[in-house]
Design a protein around this motif. Structure first.
Motif, PDB file in Angstrom:
ATOM      1  N   ASP A 240       0.832  -1.206   0.000  1.00 38.46           N
ATOM      2  CA  ASP A 240       0.000   0.000   0.000  1.00 38.46           C
ATOM      3  C   ASP A 240       0.867   1.255   0.000  1.00 38.46           C
ATOM      4  OD1 ASP A 240      -2.159  -1.731   0.256  1.00 38.46           O
ATOM      5  OD2 ASP A 240      -2.259  -1.498   2.435  1.00 38.46           O
ATOM      6  N   PHE A 241       1.943   1.210   0.764  1.00 39.84           N
ATOM      7  CA  PHE A 241       2.862   2.342   0.868  1.00 39.84           C
ATOM      8  C   PHE A 241       3.476   2.660  -0.493  1.00 39.84           C
ATOM      9  CE2 PHE A 241       5.232   4.707   4.209  1.00 39.84           C
ATOM     10  CZ  PHE A 241       6.204   5.307   3.423  1.00 39.84           C
ATOM     11  N   LEU A 242       3.982   1.625  -1.160  1.00 33.55           N
ATOM     12  CA  LEU A 242       4.615   1.828  -2.464  1.00 33.55           C
ATOM     13  C   LEU A 242       3.598   2.274  -3.504  1.00 33.55           C
ATOM     14  CD1 LEU A 242       7.072   1.717  -4.284  1.00 33.55           C
ATOM     15  CD2 LEU A 242       6.665  -0.744  -4.595  1.00 33.55           C
ATOM     16  N   ASN A 243       2.415   1.669  -3.504  1.00 34.09           N
ATOM     17  CA  ASN A 243       1.371   2.065  -4.445  1.00 34.09           C
ATOM     18  C   ASN A 243       0.985   3.526  -4.265  1.00 34.09           C
ATOM     19  OD1 ASN A 243       1.240  -0.440  -5.646  1.00 34.09           O
ATOM     20  ND2 ASN A 243      -0.593  -1.111  -4.557  1.00 34.09           N
ATOM     21  N   THR A 244       0.948   3.971  -3.014  1.00 36.87           N
ATOM     22  CA  THR A 244       0.600   5.362  -2.730  1.00 36.87           C
ATOM     23  C   THR A 244       1.647   6.311  -3.291  1.00 36.87           C
ATOM     24  OG1 THR A 244      -0.561   4.694  -0.710  1.00 36.87           O
ATOM     25  CG2 THR A 244       0.127   7.005  -0.860  1.00 36.87           C
TER      26      THR A 244
END
Length: 440
Positions: A240-244
């Motif tokens: 989720d962090f990387l996608n954000t």
């Protein structure tokens, strides 16, 4: 004699709890970040009023959330998937040992509170420069209970109809936060009407460095918003962090590409707005799509939203700070594209159109989008009309012309407080981008 089997009592995971504590603080920081983002976009005469509309939302929403909002949103369903009960009103029965999964329930409730706070604050951008502060104080707590809380239950609450019955997906708030705030902002625009001088005066942002600082704080806090929704320090949170991060980047680049092609100038305001558009769109989909999907979601939002912010001039609704153009449109894009890019590796079961899932998931996402947007718009429109009839929602014309900072708060943001009072500015001094976008 057999040794009896014993089971360890459930206990909070310290790693998950530590991460969610940090994520909660990050999301709360988003509201002051939004205040700066919005404050820089308005004219000098209403900067403090804009900041206050965000800051006071923290206090108002917190009170109603603790009193009844959390229980209605996340309590056991009592209304056929529509609303929770009041068993936990006033946070009753939620002691320090109460758990929600592997984290303390009190922490989970606080994390969700920060979502409710920024959603209410987001709405304020649609009516910047022209709303009575007293009316806003009445609107926010009632709106939170009538609009945000039910939608949060539909999407995330036990037995909520969107998640549990319809099967639509929303990982971190495309429906309760982005689409709800955007549709509500549109309703308020229509009730209050346009600002004095709309489409005539140049209503340029008074402080672009403040806008960029606010956007940076929003981006920073968004990692808690999205990765924190994994409710654990785990691989899903990392994805989720990387996608954000990825979606924010492609949103920024997509917006600048459109500006360069359309206007010949990539602008600072466009960079900040594009990043926010990408972050808005990835919010519902960050936990359902792969990195490739996140890049496409962000890019789509940056491109489409850069055009959508100009719709207000065509259709004559004064969405002052582009809540409709960025949050409603971006939220719709991100929520619908789950039906295209969702991967089983992320969702555990559901798959989007491009991964063999057919049109089924896309159809579910569409139903959820239409239902939430319609509900938020209609209830907000009715509530705003009621407040307008009882006490007036629109600021007095004299107050609006002078500026709400001085007339409402008896303060000015700067010693040269007369700067930016809305006097007509020749269009010859504005770039093509400023003519279209910086009127917000």
């Amino acid at each position: 004699m057999e040794t009896p089997v014993t089971f360890a009592a459930p206990h909070a995971d310290t790693g998950d709890t530590a991460w969610l504590l940090a994520a909660t603080a990050l999301v709360l920081l988003m509201t002051p970040g939004l205040a700066l983002f919005y404050g820089g976009m308005v004219r000098t005469k209403s900067v403090l009023n804009m900041l206050m509309m965000s800051f006071v939302s923290i206090a108002l929403v917190t009170v109603v959330w603790l009193a009844a909002g959390y229980s209605l949103a996340f309590g056991d369903d009592v209304g056929g998937g529509l609303i929770g009960g009041l068993k936990q009103a006033g946070m009753a029965g939620l002691g320090p040992d109460s758990l929600h999964g592997t984290v303390p329930t009190l922490l989970f409730a606080t994390f969700q509170l920060t979502f409710a706070i920024i959603t209410a604050a987001l709405v304020s951008g649609a009516i910047a420069d022209r709303a009575k502060f007293a009316a806003w104080l009445v609107f926010v707590p009632v709106w939170a209970l009538l609009v945000y809380v039910p939608v949060a239950h539909w999407v995330w609450g036990p037995g909520g109809w969107i998640m549990a019955h319809l099967g639509a997906l929303d990982f971190a708030g495309g429906l309760p936060v982005e689409i709800t705030s955007g549709a509500s902002g549109l309703a308020l625009c229509l009730v209050l009407g346009p600002r004095l001088g709309f489409k005539k005066d140049a209503m340029r942002p008074h402080n672009l460095p403040m806008v960029v600082l606010g956007a940076g704080l929003l981006w920073f806090g968004w990692f808690g918003f999205n990765a924190g929704s994994a409710l654990g320090a785990n691989g899903l949170a990392a994805a989720d962090f990387l996608n954000t991060l990825a979606a924010g980047c492609t949103g920024l680049l997509g917006w600048l590409f459109v500006e360069q092609k359309r206007d010949g100038h990539p602008t600072t305001l466009g960079a900040a707005s594009g990043a926010v558009a990408g972050l808005v769109a990835i919010t519902p989909s960050c936990g359902t799509v792969s990195l490739l999907g996140a890049l496409v979601v962000g890019l789509a939002a940056g491109v489409v939203c850069s055009y959508a912010v100009g719709w207000k001039f065509r259709f004559n609704y004064d969405d002052s700070l582009d809540v409709v153009g960025v949050h409603l449109v971006g939220g719709v894009i991100g929520t619908l594209l789950i039906g295209v890019f969702a991967e089983k590796a992320m969702t555990g079961s559901a798959e989007g159109l491009l991964y063999g899932g057919g049109l089924a998931q896309l159809g579910k996402q569409l139903v959820a989008v239409v239902a939430v947007a319609a509900y938020a718009f209609l209830v907000t429109f009715g509530l705003a009309k009621l407040i307008d009839k009882v006490m007036g929602f629109r600021a007095d014309e004299e107050h609006e012309h002078t500026g709400l900072d001085l007339t409402v708060h008896a303060e000015t943001a700067y010693d040269h407080g007369v700067l930016g009072h809305g006097a007509p500015v020749s269009s010859s001094v504005l770039s093509p981008t400023q003519k279209v976008q910086s009127q917000a």
